[in-house]
Enzyme design. Structure first.
Site, PDB file in Angstrom:
ATOM      1  CD  GLU A  92      -2.894   1.315   2.433  1.00 46.40           C
ATOM      2  OE1 GLU A  92      -3.346  -0.138   3.065  1.00 46.40           O
ATOM      3  OE2 GLU A  92      -3.486   2.309   3.058  1.00 46.40           O
ATOM      4  CE  LYS A 117      -5.999  -0.721   5.760  1.00 45.28           C
ATOM      5  NZ  LYS A 117      -5.463  -0.528   4.876  1.00 45.28           N
ATOM      6  CG  ASP A 170       0.508 -16.578  10.803  1.00 42.23           C
ATOM      7  OD1 ASP A 170      -0.377 -15.914  11.212  1.00 42.23           O
ATOM      8  OD2 ASP A 170       0.210 -18.122  11.666  1.00 42.23           O
ATOM      9  CG  HIS A 186      -3.971   8.524   1.378  1.00 38.03           C
ATOM     10  ND1 HIS A 186      -3.672   7.124   0.606  1.00 38.03           N
ATOM     11  CD2 HIS A 186      -2.608   8.715   1.938  1.00 38.03           C
ATOM     12  CE1 HIS A 186      -3.592   6.916   2.494  1.00 38.03           C
ATOM     13  NE2 HIS A 186      -2.973   7.959   3.009  1.00 38.03           N
TER      14      HIS A 186
HETATM   15  P1  NDP Z   1       8.138 -23.565  15.071  1.00 40.37           P
HETATM   16  O1  NDP Z   1       7.456 -25.394  15.564  1.00 40.37           O
HETATM   17  O2  NDP Z   1       8.880 -23.906  13.664  1.00 40.37           O
HETATM   18  O3  NDP Z   1       9.171 -24.148  15.908  1.00 40.37           O
HETATM   19  C1  NDP Z   1       9.468 -23.209  17.331  1.00 40.37           C
HETATM   20  C2  NDP Z   1      10.810 -24.099  17.394  1.00 40.37           C
HETATM   21  O4  NDP Z   1      12.219 -23.625  17.223  1.00 40.37           O
HETATM   22  C3  NDP Z   1      11.342 -24.916  18.938  1.00 40.37           C
HETATM   23  O5  NDP Z   1      10.201 -26.358  18.876  1.00 40.37           O
HETATM   24  C4  NDP Z   1      12.773 -25.276  18.301  1.00 40.37           C
HETATM   25  O6  NDP Z   1      12.573 -26.469  18.318  1.00 40.37           O
HETATM   26  C5  NDP Z   1      12.883 -23.970  17.947  1.00 40.37           C
HETATM   27  N1  NDP Z   1      13.984 -23.008  18.603  1.00 40.37           N
HETATM   28  C6  NDP Z   1      15.254 -22.612  18.538  1.00 40.37           C
HETATM   29  N2  NDP Z   1      15.571 -22.097  19.347  1.00 40.37           N
HETATM   30  C7  NDP Z   1      14.274 -22.069  20.140  1.00 40.37           C
HETATM   31  C8  NDP Z   1      14.411 -20.658  21.416  1.00 40.37           C
HETATM   32  N3  NDP Z   1      15.056 -20.142  21.560  1.00 40.37           N
HETATM   33  N4  NDP Z   1      13.147 -20.643  22.147  1.00 40.37           N
HETATM   34  C9  NDP Z   1      12.176 -21.438  21.285  1.00 40.37           C
HETATM   35  N5  NDP Z   1      12.085 -22.450  20.341  1.00 40.37           N
HETATM   36  C10 NDP Z   1      13.390 -22.247  19.621  1.00 40.37           C
HETATM   37  O7  NDP Z   1       7.082 -23.201  15.209  1.00 40.37           O
HETATM   38  P2  NDP Z   1       6.094 -22.021  16.177  1.00 40.37           P
HETATM   39  O8  NDP Z   1       6.083 -23.822  17.392  1.00 40.37           O
HETATM   40  O9  NDP Z   1       6.691 -20.975  16.415  1.00 40.37           O
HETATM   41  O10 NDP Z   1       4.478 -22.278  15.557  1.00 40.37           O
HETATM   42  C11 NDP Z   1       5.156 -21.173  14.322  1.00 40.37           C
HETATM   43  C12 NDP Z   1       4.237 -21.043  13.057  1.00 40.37           C
HETATM   44  O11 NDP Z   1       2.615 -22.346  13.664  1.00 40.37           O
HETATM   45  C13 NDP Z   1       4.458 -20.147  11.863  1.00 40.37           C
HETATM   46  O12 NDP Z   1       4.316 -21.220  10.844  1.00 40.37           O
HETATM   47  C14 NDP Z   1       2.197 -20.433  12.659  1.00 40.37           C
HETATM   48  O13 NDP Z   1       1.916 -19.938  11.005  1.00 40.37           O
HETATM   49  C15 NDP Z   1       2.165 -21.417  12.601  1.00 40.37           C
HETATM   50  N6  NDP Z   1       0.575 -21.753  13.132  1.00 40.37           N
HETATM   51  C16 NDP Z   1      -0.258 -20.900  13.253  1.00 40.37           C
HETATM   52  C17 NDP Z   1      -1.432 -21.296  13.652  1.00 40.37           C
HETATM   53  C18 NDP Z   1      -2.303 -20.020  14.453  1.00 40.37           C
HETATM   54  O14 NDP Z   1      -2.006 -19.133  14.560  1.00 40.37           O
HETATM   55  N7  NDP Z   1      -3.615 -20.519  14.614  1.00 40.37           N
HETATM   56  C19 NDP Z   1      -1.697 -22.524  14.080  1.00 40.37           C
HETATM   57  C20 NDP Z   1      -0.715 -23.872  13.469  1.00 40.37           C
HETATM   58  C21 NDP Z   1       0.041 -23.497  12.592  1.00 40.37           C
HETATM   59  P3  NDP Z   1      13.849 -27.384  17.738  1.00 40.37           P
HETATM   60  O15 NDP Z   1      14.854 -26.923  19.264  1.00 40.37           O
HETATM   61  O16 NDP Z   1      14.153 -28.439  18.168  1.00 40.37           O
HETATM   62  O17 NDP Z   1      14.836 -26.580  16.900  1.00 40.37           O
END
Ligand code: NDP
Length: 422
Positions: A79, A259, A275, A373
Protein backbone atom coordinates in the site's frame (compact mmCIF):
# COMPACT_ATOMS: atom_id res chain seq x y z
CA UNK A 1 23.79 21.41 -3.96
CA UNK A 2 21.73 20.02 -1.08
CA UNK A 3 22.28 16.31 -0.40
CA UNK A 4 19.27 14.32 -1.65
CA UNK A 5 17.03 12.83 1.01
CA UNK A 6 16.94 9.05 1.45
CA UNK A 7 13.55 8.78 -0.26
CA UNK A 8 14.87 10.70 -3.27
CA UNK A 9 17.61 8.13 -3.96
CA UNK A 10 17.36 5.12 -6.26
CA UNK A 11 17.02 1.68 -4.68
CA UNK A 12 20.71 0.91 -5.22
CA UNK A 13 21.75 4.28 -3.77
CA UNK A 14 19.58 3.61 -0.71
CA UNK A 15 21.20 0.22 -0.23
CA UNK A 16 24.68 1.79 -0.63
CA UNK A 17 23.76 4.41 2.00
CA UNK A 18 22.66 1.71 4.46
CA UNK A 19 25.96 -0.13 3.88
CA UNK A 20 27.92 3.11 4.35
CA UNK A 21 26.08 3.74 7.61
CA UNK A 22 26.95 0.23 8.82
CA UNK A 23 23.26 -0.73 8.97
CA UNK A 24 23.42 -3.41 6.26
CA UNK A 25 26.38 -5.58 5.32
CA UNK A 26 27.55 -5.72 1.69
CA UNK A 27 26.33 -9.29 1.12
CA UNK A 28 22.83 -8.50 2.39
CA UNK A 29 22.71 -5.34 0.26
CA UNK A 30 23.74 -7.32 -2.82
CA UNK A 31 21.09 -9.94 -2.09
CA UNK A 32 18.38 -7.26 -1.83
CA UNK A 33 19.64 -5.48 -4.95
CA UNK A 34 19.47 -8.69 -6.96
CA UNK A 35 15.86 -9.28 -5.80
CA UNK A 36 16.21 -13.02 -6.38
CA UNK A 37 13.06 -15.09 -6.10
CA UNK A 38 13.05 -18.10 -3.78
CA UNK A 39 14.35 -21.29 -5.33
CA UNK A 40 11.55 -23.50 -6.65
CA UNK A 41 12.77 -26.21 -4.35
CA UNK A 42 12.34 -24.00 -1.27
CA UNK A 43 9.04 -22.44 -2.35
CA UNK A 44 7.64 -25.82 -3.37
CA UNK A 45 8.55 -27.31 -0.03
CA UNK A 46 7.03 -24.44 1.95
CA UNK A 47 3.45 -24.81 0.74
CA UNK A 48 1.30 -27.23 -1.22
CA UNK A 49 0.43 -26.85 -4.91
CA UNK A 50 2.98 -24.09 -5.40
CA UNK A 51 2.60 -22.53 -8.86
CA UNK A 52 4.64 -19.33 -8.56
CA UNK A 53 5.72 -16.54 -6.25
CA UNK A 54 4.02 -13.33 -5.20
CA UNK A 55 6.06 -10.18 -4.78
CA UNK A 56 5.48 -7.09 -2.69
CA UNK A 57 7.94 -4.26 -2.05
CA UNK A 58 10.21 -4.05 0.99
CA UNK A 59 10.79 -0.57 2.44
CA UNK A 60 12.46 0.80 5.55
CA UNK A 61 11.29 3.16 8.28
CA UNK A 62 14.36 5.02 9.47
CA UNK A 63 15.48 5.86 12.96
CA UNK A 64 12.50 4.80 15.04
CA UNK A 65 13.52 5.64 18.61
CA UNK A 66 12.29 2.97 21.02
CA UNK A 67 13.53 2.74 24.60
CA UNK A 68 16.38 5.09 23.64
CA UNK A 69 17.60 2.82 20.82
CA UNK A 70 17.35 3.78 17.15
CA UNK A 71 15.94 1.08 14.87
CA UNK A 72 15.74 0.74 11.08
CA UNK A 73 12.43 -1.04 10.60
CA UNK A 74 11.71 -3.18 7.52
CA UNK A 75 8.20 -2.88 6.05
CA UNK A 76 6.86 -5.44 3.56
CA UNK A 77 3.79 -3.74 2.14
CA UNK A 78 1.98 -3.09 -1.10
CA UNK A 79 0.00 0.00 0.00
CA UNK A 80 1.44 3.40 -0.97
CA UNK A 81 1.99 6.08 1.71
CA UNK A 82 2.27 3.71 4.70
CA UNK A 83 6.08 3.84 4.84
CA UNK A 84 6.14 7.62 4.30
CA UNK A 85 3.56 8.12 7.07
CA UNK A 86 5.48 5.88 9.48
CA UNK A 87 8.71 7.77 8.75
CA UNK A 88 6.93 11.02 9.45
CA UNK A 89 5.62 9.78 12.79
CA UNK A 90 9.00 8.22 13.64
CA UNK A 91 10.49 11.70 13.24
CA UNK A 92 7.86 13.28 15.49
CA UNK A 93 8.49 10.53 18.05
CA UNK A 94 12.24 11.10 17.88
CA UNK A 95 11.96 14.85 18.43
CA UNK A 96 9.85 14.09 21.48
CA UNK A 97 12.17 11.59 23.16
CA UNK A 98 10.93 8.42 21.46
CA UNK A 99 8.60 5.56 22.29
CA UNK A 100 8.67 3.61 25.52
CA UNK A 101 7.50 0.00 25.59
CA UNK A 102 6.43 -2.43 28.26
CA UNK A 103 5.53 -6.10 28.31
CA UNK A 104 4.77 -8.06 31.42
CA UNK A 105 4.18 -11.67 30.49
CA UNK A 106 5.04 -13.43 27.25
CA UNK A 107 3.16 -16.69 27.19
CA UNK A 108 0.94 -18.42 24.68
CA UNK A 109 -2.40 -19.90 25.67
CA UNK A 110 -3.79 -23.26 24.60
CA UNK A 111 -7.29 -24.68 24.94
CA UNK A 112 -8.16 -28.33 25.45
CA UNK A 113 -11.87 -29.05 25.32
CA UNK A 114 -13.58 -32.37 26.09
CA UNK A 115 -17.28 -33.28 25.87
CA UNK A 116 -19.41 -36.33 26.70
CA UNK A 117 -17.96 -36.54 30.18
CA UNK A 118 -20.33 -38.19 32.67
CA UNK A 119 -19.80 -35.96 35.69
CA UNK A 120 -18.19 -32.67 34.73
CA UNK A 121 -17.49 -31.70 38.34
CA UNK A 122 -15.61 -34.95 39.00
CA UNK A 123 -13.62 -34.38 35.79
CA UNK A 124 -12.80 -30.82 36.81
CA UNK A 125 -11.60 -31.98 40.26
CA UNK A 126 -9.44 -34.69 38.70
CA UNK A 127 -7.65 -32.15 36.50
CA UNK A 128 -7.16 -29.78 39.45
CA UNK A 129 -5.66 -32.57 41.58
CA UNK A 130 -3.43 -34.01 38.86
CA UNK A 131 -1.53 -31.02 37.57
CA UNK A 132 1.81 -32.72 38.30
CA UNK A 133 0.95 -35.61 36.03
CA UNK A 134 -0.17 -33.25 33.25
CA UNK A 135 3.05 -31.21 33.58
CA UNK A 136 4.99 -34.46 33.02
CA UNK A 137 2.90 -35.19 29.94
CA UNK A 138 3.66 -31.71 28.58
CA UNK A 139 7.36 -32.13 29.20
CA UNK A 140 7.45 -35.49 27.44
CA UNK A 141 5.44 -34.10 24.52
CA UNK A 142 7.89 -31.27 23.77
CA UNK A 143 11.19 -31.78 25.60
CA UNK A 144 13.08 -29.28 23.40
CA UNK A 145 11.12 -26.23 24.59
CA UNK A 146 12.17 -27.10 28.15
CA UNK A 147 15.81 -27.02 26.99
CA UNK A 148 15.21 -23.53 25.60
CA UNK A 149 13.98 -22.42 29.03
CA UNK A 150 10.24 -22.57 28.27
CA UNK A 151 7.41 -25.07 28.66
CA UNK A 152 4.07 -25.39 30.39
CA UNK A 153 3.63 -22.82 33.18
CA UNK A 154 0.03 -23.17 34.37
CA UNK A 155 -3.17 -25.17 33.89
CA UNK A 156 -6.63 -23.99 34.85
CA UNK A 157 -9.83 -25.92 34.33
CA UNK A 158 -13.44 -24.78 33.95
CA UNK A 159 -16.88 -26.14 33.09
CA UNK A 160 -18.35 -24.10 30.24
CA UNK A 161 -22.06 -24.02 29.49
CA UNK A 162 -22.62 -27.20 31.57
CA UNK A 163 -21.30 -29.11 28.58
CA UNK A 164 -17.64 -28.50 27.92
CA UNK A 165 -14.65 -29.25 30.12
CA UNK A 166 -12.06 -26.66 29.19
CA UNK A 167 -8.42 -26.75 30.22
CA UNK A 168 -6.50 -23.52 29.66
CA UNK A 169 -2.74 -23.96 29.35
CA UNK A 170 -0.22 -21.14 29.72
CA UNK A 171 2.95 -22.03 27.85
CA UNK A 172 6.23 -20.17 27.70
CA UNK A 173 7.45 -20.54 24.11
CA UNK A 174 10.59 -18.41 24.58
CA UNK A 175 11.85 -17.04 21.24
CA UNK A 176 9.22 -18.81 19.12
CA UNK A 177 5.69 -17.61 18.37
CA UNK A 178 4.87 -21.09 19.53
CA UNK A 179 1.75 -22.28 17.69
CA UNK A 180 3.27 -25.66 16.93
CA UNK A 181 4.75 -26.01 20.41
CA UNK A 182 1.41 -25.17 22.05
CA UNK A 183 -0.57 -27.44 19.75
CA UNK A 184 1.76 -30.37 20.42
CA UNK A 185 1.43 -29.93 24.19
CA UNK A 186 -2.34 -29.40 24.00
CA UNK A 187 -2.88 -32.59 22.03
CA UNK A 188 -0.75 -34.66 24.40
CA UNK A 189 -2.64 -33.33 27.43
CA UNK A 190 -6.01 -33.90 25.74
CA UNK A 191 -5.14 -37.57 25.23
CA UNK A 192 -3.89 -37.95 28.80
CA UNK A 193 -7.11 -36.47 30.19
CA UNK A 194 -9.27 -38.59 27.93
CA UNK A 195 -7.36 -41.73 28.87
CA UNK A 196 -8.16 -41.07 32.51
CA UNK A 197 -11.71 -39.67 32.27
CA UNK A 198 -13.15 -40.97 29.00
CA UNK A 199 -15.32 -38.54 27.04
CA UNK A 200 -14.56 -37.12 23.62
CA UNK A 201 -11.78 -34.70 22.71
CA UNK A 202 -13.54 -31.85 20.92
CA UNK A 203 -10.45 -29.77 20.17
CA UNK A 204 -6.98 -29.03 21.46
CA UNK A 205 -5.27 -26.00 19.98
CA UNK A 206 -3.76 -22.62 20.82
CA UNK A 207 -5.92 -19.53 20.94
CA UNK A 208 -4.85 -16.53 18.90
CA UNK A 209 -6.36 -14.35 21.62
CA UNK A 210 -2.85 -14.22 23.08
CA UNK A 211 -3.83 -12.05 26.02
CA UNK A 212 -0.82 -13.29 28.01
CA UNK A 213 1.51 -11.74 25.44
CA UNK A 214 0.26 -8.16 25.57
CA UNK A 215 2.72 -5.38 24.78
CA UNK A 216 2.27 -1.65 25.20
CA UNK A 217 4.05 1.40 23.80
CA UNK A 218 3.59 5.02 24.67
CA UNK A 219 4.82 8.40 23.49
CA UNK A 220 4.54 11.90 24.95
CA UNK A 221 4.44 14.72 22.45
CA UNK A 222 4.88 18.45 22.74
CA UNK A 223 1.87 19.65 20.69
CA UNK A 224 3.99 22.38 19.07
CA UNK A 225 5.81 19.62 17.14
CA UNK A 226 2.55 18.67 15.41
CA UNK A 227 1.84 22.10 13.90
CA UNK A 228 1.24 22.36 10.15
CA UNK A 229 1.27 25.44 7.91
CA UNK A 230 -2.45 25.90 8.54
CA UNK A 231 -3.14 24.49 12.01
CA UNK A 232 -1.52 24.89 15.41
CA UNK A 233 -0.21 21.80 17.18
CA UNK A 234 -2.67 22.46 20.01
CA UNK A 235 -5.62 22.22 17.61
CA UNK A 236 -4.27 19.07 15.97
CA UNK A 237 -3.63 17.40 19.35
CA UNK A 238 -7.13 18.32 20.56
CA UNK A 239 -8.64 16.81 17.41
CA UNK A 240 -6.51 13.65 17.69
CA UNK A 241 -7.94 13.12 21.19
CA UNK A 242 -11.48 13.83 19.97
CA UNK A 243 -11.12 11.49 16.97
CA UNK A 244 -9.99 8.70 19.30
CA UNK A 245 -12.87 9.42 21.70
CA UNK A 246 -15.21 9.15 18.72
CA UNK A 247 -13.73 5.75 17.78
CA UNK A 248 -14.58 4.56 21.31
CA UNK A 249 -18.28 5.11 20.66
CA UNK A 250 -18.48 4.36 16.93
CA UNK A 251 -17.50 0.87 15.81
CA UNK A 252 -17.44 1.95 12.16
CA UNK A 253 -14.67 4.40 12.99
CA UNK A 254 -12.91 2.05 15.44
CA UNK A 255 -12.47 -0.53 12.65
CA UNK A 256 -10.71 2.00 10.41
CA UNK A 257 -8.74 3.47 13.32
CA UNK A 258 -7.38 -0.03 13.99
CA UNK A 259 -6.83 -0.80 10.29
CA UNK A 260 -4.48 2.18 10.14
CA UNK A 261 -2.56 0.78 13.11
CA UNK A 262 -2.34 -2.66 11.48
CA UNK A 263 -0.91 -1.06 8.29
CA UNK A 264 2.37 -0.65 10.11
CA UNK A 265 2.16 -3.69 12.35
CA UNK A 266 1.40 -6.13 9.53
CA UNK A 267 4.18 -4.67 7.38
CA UNK A 268 6.79 -5.48 10.05
CA UNK A 269 5.14 -8.80 10.88
CA UNK A 270 5.45 -9.79 7.21
CA UNK A 271 9.01 -8.50 6.87
CA UNK A 272 10.10 -10.49 9.93
CA UNK A 273 8.49 -13.76 8.75
CA UNK A 274 5.80 -13.75 11.40
CA UNK A 275 2.19 -14.89 11.00
CA UNK A 276 0.07 -11.83 10.26
CA UNK A 277 -3.22 -13.75 10.42
CA UNK A 278 -2.40 -14.72 13.98
CA UNK A 279 -1.50 -11.12 14.88
CA UNK A 280 -4.65 -9.74 13.22
CA UNK A 281 -6.88 -12.26 15.03
CA UNK A 282 -5.21 -11.44 18.34
CA UNK A 283 -5.39 -7.68 17.85
CA UNK A 284 -9.07 -7.59 16.94
CA UNK A 285 -10.10 -10.04 19.67
CA UNK A 286 -8.20 -7.84 22.15
CA UNK A 287 -9.97 -4.75 20.78
CA UNK A 288 -13.30 -6.48 21.55
CA UNK A 289 -12.26 -8.08 24.86
CA UNK A 290 -14.84 -6.18 26.91
CA UNK A 291 -17.68 -6.95 24.52
CA UNK A 292 -17.56 -3.72 22.51
CA UNK A 293 -15.01 -3.26 19.72
CA UNK A 294 -12.63 -0.49 20.77
CA UNK A 295 -9.66 1.43 19.34
CA UNK A 296 -6.30 -0.16 20.20
CA UNK A 297 -4.79 3.23 21.05
CA UNK A 298 -5.71 6.02 23.45
CA UNK A 299 -4.69 9.71 23.28
CA UNK A 300 -4.99 12.18 26.12
CA UNK A 301 -3.55 15.37 27.63
CA UNK A 302 -1.05 15.07 30.46
CA UNK A 303 -1.08 17.49 33.40
CA UNK A 304 1.72 19.41 31.58
CA UNK A 305 -0.49 19.78 28.49
CA UNK A 306 1.47 17.25 26.46
CA UNK A 307 -0.23 14.83 24.09
CA UNK A 308 0.19 11.29 25.36
CA UNK A 309 -0.54 8.26 23.22
CA UNK A 310 -0.59 4.62 24.20
CA UNK A 311 -1.16 1.35 22.36
CA UNK A 312 -1.78 -2.04 23.89
CA UNK A 313 -2.25 -5.32 22.03
CA UNK A 314 -1.09 -8.94 21.99
CA UNK A 315 2.07 -9.39 19.91
CA UNK A 316 3.16 -13.02 20.13
CA UNK A 317 5.95 -12.73 17.58
CA UNK A 318 8.91 -15.03 17.09
CA UNK A 319 12.57 -14.74 16.25
CA UNK A 320 12.70 -18.44 15.34
CA UNK A 321 10.26 -21.02 14.01
CA UNK A 322 7.77 -21.12 11.15
CA UNK A 323 9.28 -19.65 7.98
CA UNK A 324 11.66 -17.35 9.88
CA UNK A 325 14.77 -19.49 9.51
CA UNK A 326 13.93 -20.42 5.93
CA UNK A 327 13.31 -17.12 4.13
CA UNK A 328 16.59 -15.34 3.33
CA UNK A 329 15.01 -11.85 3.26
CA UNK A 330 13.64 -12.40 6.75
CA UNK A 331 17.16 -13.14 7.99
CA UNK A 332 18.38 -9.90 6.39
CA UNK A 333 15.50 -7.98 7.96
CA UNK A 334 16.38 -9.30 11.41
CA UNK A 335 19.93 -8.03 10.87
CA UNK A 336 18.63 -4.67 9.57
CA UNK A 337 16.47 -4.30 12.68
CA UNK A 338 19.31 -5.50 14.87
CA UNK A 339 16.96 -7.09 17.40
CA UNK A 340 18.12 -9.71 19.85
CA UNK A 341 14.88 -11.14 21.21
CA UNK A 342 11.22 -11.70 20.46
CA UNK A 343 10.32 -9.39 23.35
CA UNK A 344 12.40 -6.57 21.86
CA UNK A 345 10.85 -7.17 18.43
CA UNK A 346 7.33 -7.05 19.90
CA UNK A 347 8.12 -3.69 21.55
CA UNK A 348 9.30 -2.19 18.25
CA UNK A 349 6.17 -3.44 16.50
CA UNK A 350 3.93 -1.91 19.19
CA UNK A 351 5.78 1.41 18.74
CA UNK A 352 5.27 1.18 14.97
CA UNK A 353 1.53 0.64 15.53
CA UNK A 354 1.33 3.76 17.68
CA UNK A 355 3.44 5.78 15.23
CA UNK A 356 1.24 4.70 12.31
CA UNK A 357 -1.85 5.71 14.27
CA UNK A 358 -0.35 9.12 15.06
CA UNK A 359 0.46 9.74 11.39
CA UNK A 360 -3.01 8.69 10.23
CA UNK A 361 -4.86 10.73 12.88
CA UNK A 362 -2.70 13.80 12.27
CA UNK A 363 -3.40 13.68 8.53
CA UNK A 364 -7.07 12.92 9.08
CA UNK A 365 -7.75 15.85 11.44
CA UNK A 366 -5.60 18.37 9.53
CA UNK A 367 -5.28 18.14 5.72
CA UNK A 368 -7.45 15.04 5.34
CA UNK A 369 -6.16 11.64 4.30
CA UNK A 370 -6.41 12.18 0.54
CA UNK A 371 -3.98 15.09 0.21
CA UNK A 372 -0.95 13.01 1.15
CA UNK A 373 -2.25 10.06 -0.83
CA UNK A 374 -2.93 11.92 -4.08
CA UNK A 375 0.58 11.82 -5.53
CA UNK A 376 0.99 8.15 -4.62
CA UNK A 377 -2.46 7.26 -5.89
CA UNK A 378 -1.72 9.08 -9.15
CA UNK A 379 1.51 7.08 -9.47
CA UNK A 380 -0.28 3.77 -8.92
CA UNK A 381 -2.91 4.72 -11.53
CA UNK A 382 -0.25 5.79 -14.03
CA UNK A 383 1.69 2.53 -13.58
CA UNK A 384 -1.52 0.51 -13.91
CA UNK A 385 -2.32 2.41 -17.12
CA UNK A 386 1.03 1.21 -18.51
CA UNK A 387 3.28 4.27 -18.12
CA UNK A 388 7.02 3.57 -18.11
CA UNK A 389 9.57 5.48 -15.98
CA UNK A 390 10.09 8.24 -18.58
CA UNK A 391 6.37 8.67 -19.18
CA UNK A 392 5.69 8.80 -15.43
CA UNK A 393 7.53 12.10 -15.02
CA UNK A 394 5.35 13.67 -17.74
CA UNK A 395 2.11 11.96 -16.80
CA UNK A 396 2.08 12.62 -13.05
CA UNK A 397 1.81 16.44 -13.21
CA UNK A 398 -1.03 16.07 -15.74
CA UNK A 399 -2.86 13.57 -13.56
CA UNK A 400 -2.48 15.69 -10.43
CA UNK A 401 -4.13 18.66 -12.14
CA UNK A 402 -6.85 16.56 -13.80
CA UNK A 403 -10.41 17.07 -12.46
CA UNK A 404 -10.58 13.44 -11.23
CA UNK A 405 -8.10 10.71 -10.44
CA UNK A 406 -9.26 7.51 -12.07
CA UNK A 407 -8.16 4.78 -14.47
CA UNK A 408 -10.05 6.19 -17.45
CA UNK A 409 -8.39 9.61 -17.10
CA UNK A 410 -4.93 8.07 -16.56
CA UNK A 411 -5.36 5.91 -19.67
CA UNK A 412 -6.65 8.83 -21.78
CA UNK A 413 -3.85 11.17 -20.66
CA UNK A 414 -1.21 8.52 -21.34
CA UNK A 415 -2.61 7.96 -24.86
CA UNK A 416 -2.59 11.74 -25.47
CA UNK A 417 1.01 11.97 -24.22
CA UNK A 418 2.13 9.12 -26.46
CA UNK A 419 0.46 10.74 -29.46
CA UNK A 420 2.22 14.05 -28.71
CA UNK A 421 5.56 12.30 -28.18
CA UNK A 422 5.38 10.46 -31.53
P1 NDP B 1 8.15 -24.06 15.02
O1 NDP B 1 7.69 -25.33 15.58
O2 NDP B 1 8.56 -24.00 13.59
O3 NDP B 1 9.38 -23.49 15.83
C1 NDP B 1 9.58 -23.60 17.15
C2 NDP B 1 10.84 -24.40 17.34
O4 NDP B 1 12.00 -23.56 17.19
C3 NDP B 1 10.98 -24.96 18.72
O5 NDP B 1 10.23 -26.10 18.86
C4 NDP B 1 12.47 -25.22 18.80
O6 NDP B 1 12.73 -26.50 18.24
C5 NDP B 1 13.08 -24.16 17.89
N1 NDP B 1 13.82 -23.17 18.68
C6 NDP B 1 15.14 -22.86 18.51
N2 NDP B 1 15.51 -21.92 19.40
C7 NDP B 1 14.42 -21.62 20.15
C8 NDP B 1 14.21 -20.70 21.24
N3 NDP B 1 15.19 -19.93 21.69
N4 NDP B 1 12.97 -20.62 21.76
C9 NDP B 1 11.96 -21.39 21.28
N5 NDP B 1 12.10 -22.28 20.27
C10 NDP B 1 13.35 -22.40 19.70
O7 NDP B 1 7.12 -22.89 15.17
P2 NDP B 1 6.18 -22.33 16.32
O8 NDP B 1 5.85 -23.34 17.35
O9 NDP B 1 6.75 -21.02 16.76
O10 NDP B 1 4.86 -22.08 15.47
C11 NDP B 1 4.80 -21.01 14.54
C12 NDP B 1 4.23 -21.49 13.23
O11 NDP B 1 2.98 -22.12 13.43
C13 NDP B 1 4.00 -20.37 12.27
O12 NDP B 1 4.44 -20.78 10.99
C14 NDP B 1 2.47 -20.23 12.26
O13 NDP B 1 2.05 -19.70 11.04
C15 NDP B 1 2.03 -21.63 12.46
N6 NDP B 1 0.70 -21.92 12.99
C16 NDP B 1 -0.13 -20.96 13.49
C17 NDP B 1 -1.37 -21.28 13.98
C18 NDP B 1 -2.23 -20.20 14.57
O14 NDP B 1 -1.76 -19.09 14.73
N7 NDP B 1 -3.49 -20.47 14.88
C19 NDP B 1 -1.85 -22.67 13.99
C20 NDP B 1 -0.86 -23.61 13.51
C21 NDP B 1 0.35 -23.24 13.02
P3 NDP B 1 14.12 -27.28 18.43
O15 NDP B 1 14.63 -27.02 19.80
O16 NDP B 1 13.73 -28.72 18.20
O17 NDP B 1 15.01 -26.76 17.36
Amino acid sequence: MEKPKFYQLTKNERLATLVEQGILNQTDAEFLAAAQPLSDELAGNMIENQIGQYQIPLGVVQDLLVNQTLYQVPFAIEEPSVVAAANNAAKIGRINGGFVTESSTRKMTGEVVLVDLGDLKVAQDWVSCNNDLLFEVAQAAHPSIMKHGGGLRAITVAIIDQRFLKLTLQIDTQEAMGANIVNTICEAIAHAVQQQLGGTILLSVLTNAAFEAVVSASVTINPATLATSTLSGEVIATKIIAATDFAKVDVARAATHNKGIMNGIDAVIMATGNDWRAIEAGAHSYAARDGAYQPLTSWQWTAQRQLQGRIELPLPVGMVGGSIGILPTVQINQRLLNVQSARELAGIIAAIGLAQNLAALKALVSDGIQKGHMALQAKSLAIAAGANDRELTQLLPLLLTAPHLNTAIATALLAQLRAENK
